[in-house]
Design a protein around this motif. Structure first.
Motif, PDB file in Angstrom:
ATOM      1  N   UNK B 419     -18.373 -38.730 -71.325  1.00  0.00           N
ATOM      2  CA  UNK B 419     -18.667 -38.261 -70.282  1.00  0.00           C
ATOM      3  C   UNK B 419     -18.566 -37.622 -69.169  1.00  0.00           C
ATOM      4  N   UNK B 420     -16.394 -38.275 -69.284  1.00  0.00           N
ATOM      5  CA  UNK B 420     -15.207 -37.379 -68.420  1.00  0.00           C
ATOM      6  C   UNK B 420     -15.844 -35.582 -68.697  1.00  0.00           C
ATOM      7  N   UNK B 421     -15.624 -35.738 -70.155  1.00  0.00           N
ATOM      8  CA  UNK B 421     -15.254 -34.435 -70.425  1.00  0.00           C
ATOM      9  C   UNK B 421     -17.121 -34.082 -69.995  1.00  0.00           C
ATOM     10  N   UNK B 422     -18.265 -34.567 -70.509  1.00  0.00           N
ATOM     11  CA  UNK B 422     -18.859 -34.129 -70.187  1.00  0.00           C
ATOM     12  C   UNK B 422     -19.571 -33.132 -69.074  1.00  0.00           C
ATOM     13  N   UNK B 423     -18.971 -34.123 -68.444  1.00  0.00           N
ATOM     14  CA  UNK B 423     -19.036 -34.058 -67.066  1.00  0.00           C
ATOM     15  C   UNK B 423     -18.475 -31.732 -66.674  1.00  0.00           C
ATOM     16  N   UNK B 424     -17.160 -32.481 -67.102  1.00  0.00           N
ATOM     17  CA  UNK B 424     -16.291 -31.286 -66.783  1.00  0.00           C
ATOM     18  C   UNK B 424     -17.198 -30.189 -66.999  1.00  0.00           C
ATOM     19  N   UNK B 425     -17.402 -29.982 -68.579  1.00  0.00           N
ATOM     20  CA  UNK B 425     -17.887 -28.943 -69.566  1.00  0.00           C
ATOM     21  C   UNK B 425     -19.568 -28.462 -68.670  1.00  0.00           C
ATOM     22  N   UNK B 426     -19.901 -29.344 -68.273  1.00  0.00           N
ATOM     23  CA  UNK B 426     -21.559 -29.377 -67.149  1.00  0.00           C
ATOM     24  C   UNK B 426     -21.062 -27.587 -66.131  1.00  0.00           C
TER      25      UNK B 426
END
Lengths: 99, 900
Positions: B419-426
């Motif tokens: 979720x962390x990575x996803x947030x940053x990628x988004x």
């Protein structure tokens, strides 16, 4: 299924459903009241029940559940499959009972 | 869907559930009290029966929202909170990703438009570009892939390979739709053009085969965009008259909306049949002349025939045609070796589903280079994000292990990190979407700066690419986010909770490898940037060879306003006199070919200086007025400048004097004085060298700043001066002089449009747009890459120092010197930078191979450039490591031992 069956008569709120279940089954079915509410919400989520807030017999606001058309259909399906199952079980018992 | 809805109204749901449960409890308590229990006991009993309230709530919530959605929402909120806690980390990650995603997307979208996009015509994959490989012994007009119209007709008969052949030529014309004539681009096309492409009309009809027959009525087809913008989408446009260079033509249709010509860089306003050529290009050779090389030829292959089959199959026919051509009556007398070159020519057929593009030739390669650079940059950004995540997760090591100890499953932790990575990628992707069109607009302005006329480039971002780069960077982010979770799962819980010091774990090794690769990439980008910047500075520093300050230039083309050549020549003369008489001008000159605009007038010459010989290759030619060199400020080294007498010889005898440049003297005279030698245009026994060389001028650039060609000048007014390119040295600002110059032109002919007006400085700048684009973007990317790597080096080294605080403390306590502690850390950094450099150096050679053609005045492996770049990289890299290193050597042993 039992909940649905109870609601065919009239809309009811959670507490009365629990009580009726106990009464109707002559206390054979002991409903764990804890799992009643998740079950009600699940049925609502599936669209078999609808709920509305109405004053209850004691005069206070309570959430009354009633059966939807989809719910009735579902009840019919479940009744039938239950009937099939019990009759099958019955057959097997009868078979076993014969010497 | 439903669960999403539930999430949005979760407060109402929670509230309802609370009320429902409270009601239940109260009723139960009331019932129980009735049956004789005390209030307190009743409450206890009721709660017991119901089971844990919280548990019910949780279970009901699970009904509302599926489990993982609920977890994801929680995780995202947790990530958002941690993002707010460490904004610098967030900004670095998001910006890295955004710039990587944004620039790759922007440049790819441009590459796609310029190089790859397929024409909006029927079955574009059947289209091929025909080219003539070799000497055509012909006069040239245009840029590339040119042939004569008769050759195109010949090819049309080759129906074994082609279902159709078309040819085209773009030319500027003075176009009037009723009002004042304006400059517009016309595409002269064969009658087969639209039918071969399979393009239909929006209204009316397109050009047909019979429109191209001699004697056909003059007709034109409008481009959809032109019809909409210039004619306000007039529905009654069919049958209207338009004037092309003041010759009338009838509009017969508007082409299909999607079709904007074959060339991305140049969208024509109208299409006209080849029969209108004499009107559209006054003074050009007759269209049936085989010695006129001016049309691009495209063919549509028969289904099932490949380009290479057609090429091999057509070769015998082509050879036969060449033979026949040399025997024909009009074939010029040429030197035997040139004739042999002509006969050696071959036909070349290449697939061209994207059509032809002048932009492709100029910008294709630079754009690919930039694309590679940005791809590397995206790689760097991903590595950096990975590094940052690794660093953060090792900082969160303890948190993760504590969570595991408390019973969190590995999968659950993984999801949280995900979720962390996803947030940053988004977030990165989002900012990238904003950045990409900005970068594209900048790029297009570079490209459009010197593309003539209308171009078809749009700053639309290709969303497939955006999605792709976004996915790549997300995957990189996610993988690097997950790595520590995997690692955490592997280690035994107990040991990791106990062990807090000492050995540097595998995560650091991975990070160091990442940084090393980053350094290697950065070095490549920096070398590229340095090469381009040096090329640009060499070119601008070198200058044109003449003084450009306060020099303005403008052009007129009277033949497009219906002037016969002799009248056009007189009109140019009148304008010349008029401009010269203006008080705001210091010097005025006219040439018949424009300088520094990429074009040229070239021809081989025959030279008679004791013995007679041909130049064997093209010499750049120009016809100029007296005082041309003086106006430009180019030095006459020997002999004299042209004077009025040279110019006055108009009257059929041709020029009598010529001036050549230093390069010409060096090549053909070996440095001996050429004065008195005679030359003439063309080669062959029939040519009579009768033009005397009267002067030598210092070298200056002709077609572009890179051009160092041999040049010869003839006096104007004696040749065929149907166009005039004026060079005027003005007093004061070039803009201020415009009014008075325009006045002088109006006085000569009020209806004559000025084709361009600009300062020569501006033209020089514009001619460097490719170089400037490469230099600006590559140094931008280089700087960015350097920054990313420095952040990387700094990050990993400070992490190492934190990890080894105790070890270093012990060493110092045992008597190690502070400088040895400093060295301990710096050594690591130096090893990384050195390894990265060593990896990159072999690739510098590969890089050089690609950029060579874009450079000027230096080799791609220019040692000083490479060395300087390495020095910069090493110094900054060590500088970045110095900060944590200094921290290491200021460690107080007693504190370090107490550390945790």
């Amino acid at each position: 299924m039992l909940i649905l069956q109870i609601l065919t008569l009239e809309p009811a709120h959670g507490y009365s459903i629990a009580q009726r279940l106990e009464q109707k089954s002559k206390a054979v079915v002991q409903v764990n009241q804890g799992s009643l509410y998740p079950a009600l919400h699940r049925l609502e989520q599936k669209g078999w029940l609808v709920a509305e807030w109405k004053p209850s017999e004691t005069g206070r606001e309570a959430k009354f559940y009633s059966l939807t058309r989809a719910g009735r259909r579902q009840l019919a399906i479940e009744k039938e499959s239950w009937a099939r199952l019990t009759s099958a079980v019955q057959l097997i018992f009868n078979e076993g009972g014969r010497p | 869907m439903k669960s999403l809805l539930n999430w949005l109204r979760r407060e109402r749901l929670e509230d309802g559930l609370d009320r429902e449960l409270t009601y239940h409890l109260n009723r139960r308590i009331a019932d129980l009290v009735e049956s004789g229990l005390t209030e307190q006991e009743a409450r206890r009993q009721a709660v017991l029966e119901l089971g844990g309230l919280t548990q019910i709530r949780e279970e009901v919530r699970d009904v509302w929202l599926t489990r993982w959605v609920r977890d994801l929402v929680c995780d995202l909120r947790f990530s958002l909170r941690s993002l707010r806690r460490s904004p610098s980390f967030a900004v670095t990650v998001v910006l890295s990703l955004a710039l990587g995603i944004g620039s790759v997307t922007a440049i790819w979208s441009l590459v796609d438009q310029v190089v790859l996009r397929v024409l909006p015509v029927a079955e574009p994959e059947q289209l091929v570009l025909v080219d003539w490989n070799g000497d055509q012994v012909a006069e040239t007009r245009g840029s590339s892939n040119l042939m004569s119209y008769p050759f195109c007709r010949d090819l049309q008969s080759q129906d074994r390979y082609f279902t159709g052949v078309l040819c085209r030529h773009l030319t500027p014309v003075n176009l009037s739709t009723g009002g004042d004539p304006r400059q517009a681009t016309a595409e002269i096309v064969s009658g087969s053009y639209f039918s071969v492409l399979g393009v239909g009309p929006t209204m009316g009809r397109v050009l047909r085969e019979d429109d191209g027959q001699p004697g056909a009525h003059p007709v034109a087809v409008l481009e959809y965009g032109f019809w909409r913008s210039q004619l306000a989408s007039a529905p009654d446009v069919i049958g209207r008259k338009i004037w092309i260079n003041q010759h009338p033509a009838t509009v017969v249709g508007v082409a299909a909306e999607t079709f904007r010509g074959i060339d991305v860089g140049e969208v024509p306003a109208i299409w006209i049949p080849v029969t209108l050529t004499p009107q559209a290009i006054p003074g050009w050779l007759p269209v049936n002349n085989r010695r006129a090389r001016w049309m691009q030829v495209l063919g549509r292959l028969r289904p099932g025939v490949s380009a290479s089959q057609a090429q091999t199959g057509l070769q015998p026919w082509f050879k036969a045609m060449l033979e026949e051509d040399t025997r024909s009556e009009g074939f010029p007398h040429i030197m035997p070796e040139r004739r042999a070159r002509f006969l050696r020519s071959s036909i070349e057929i290449t697939p061209a589903p994207e059509g032809h593009s002048s932009l492709r030739g100029r910008f294709g390669k630079p754009l690919w280079l930039l694309l590679t650079a940005t791809a590397v940059l995206l790689g760097l950004a991903c590595l950096n994000v990975a590094g940052l995540f690794l660093a953060r997760c090792s900082a969160r090591d303890r948190e993760i292990r504590t969570r595991m100890a408390l019973g969190a499953s590995g999968a659950r932790l993984g999801r949280q990190l995900l979720a962390d990575s996803l947030l940053y990628a988004l977030l990165g992707g989002l900012v990238g979407v904003i950045v990409a069109p900005l970068i594209m607009r900048t790029l297009i302005s570079f490209v459009a700066a010197d593309a003539p006329g209308d171009n078809n480039l749009q700053s639309d971002v290709d969303f497939r690419v955006l999605l792709f780069t976004f996915l790549v960077s997300s995957v990189a982010g996610i993988l690097s986010g997950l790595a520590p979770a995997v690692q955490a799962g592997r280690d035994s819980l107990m040991s990791s909770l106990k062990e807090r010091n000492g050995t540097v774990s595998g995560g650091v090794r991975l990070r160091k490898a990442t940084i090393t690769v980053q350094i290697a990439f950065t070095l490549l980008l920096l070398v590229g940037a340095a090469l381009f910047v040096r090329t640009l500075s060499t070119l601008t520093g070198k200058g044109t060879g003449f003084s450009t300050s306060s020099l303005v230039s403008f052009g007129v083309n009277p033949s497009r306003n219906g002037y016969a050549p002799a009248d056009a020549s007189r009109l140019i003369r009148r304008i010349y006199e008029g401009v010269r008489a203006l008080p705001a001008t210091e010097g005025t000159a006219v040439a018949n070919t424009r300088l520094l605009a990429g074009g040229s007038w070239s021809n081989p010459l025959t030279i008679l200086a004791g013995e007679r010989f041909g130049t064997g290759r093209d010499v750049r030619l120009n016809a100029v007025s007296p005082a041309f060199f003086a106006t430009l400020g180019a030095r006459i080294i020997a002999g004299r400048d042209f004077d009025e007498r040279d110019s006055l010889t108009s009257g059929g005898t041709g020029p009598r004097a010529a001036i050549v440049n230093e390069a010409f003297v060096r090549r053909y005279f070996g440095g001996r004085s050429p004065l008195g030698a005679r030359v003439c245009l063309g080669e062959g026994p029939s040519r009579k060298p009768d033009i005397e060389i009267v002067g030598v001028v210092a070298n200056f650039n002709y077609s572009s700043l890179r051009d160092e060609s041999e040049q010869a000048y003839f006096p104007i007014f004696a040749g065929r001066p149907t166009v005039g390119h004026f060079y005027v040295r003005v007093l004061g600002a070039p803009e201020a002089a415009f009014q008075s110059i325009r006045g002088a032109i109006r006085a000569a002919d009020p209806a004559l449009p000025i084709t361009y007006y600009s300062s020569v400085d501006e033209q020089v700048n514009r001619s460097l747009s490719t170089e400037r684009m490469l230099a600006a973007l590559s140094s931008g990317f280089g700087a960015l890459a350097l920054l990313l790597s420095l952040v990387g080096v700094y990050g990993v080294m400070s992490f190492v120092v934190t990890h080894r605080t105790r070890e270093i403390g012990v060493r110092i306590a045992l008597g190690a010197s502070r400088s040895s502690a400093l060295w301990l850390v710096l050594r690591d950094a130096i090893v990384m930078v050195a390894t990265g450099t060593a990896i990159a150096i072999p690739f510098v050679r590969v890089l050089g191979h690609f950029v060579e053609s874009q450079l000027f005045g230096l080799k791609p492996t220019d040692p000083s450039t490479v060395a300087a770049t390495i020095l910069v990289l090493v110094l900054t890299g060590v500088g970045a490591a110095l900060i944590p290193a200094l921290r290491a050597c200021s460690i107080d042993p007693t504190q370090a031992l107490r550390f945790e």
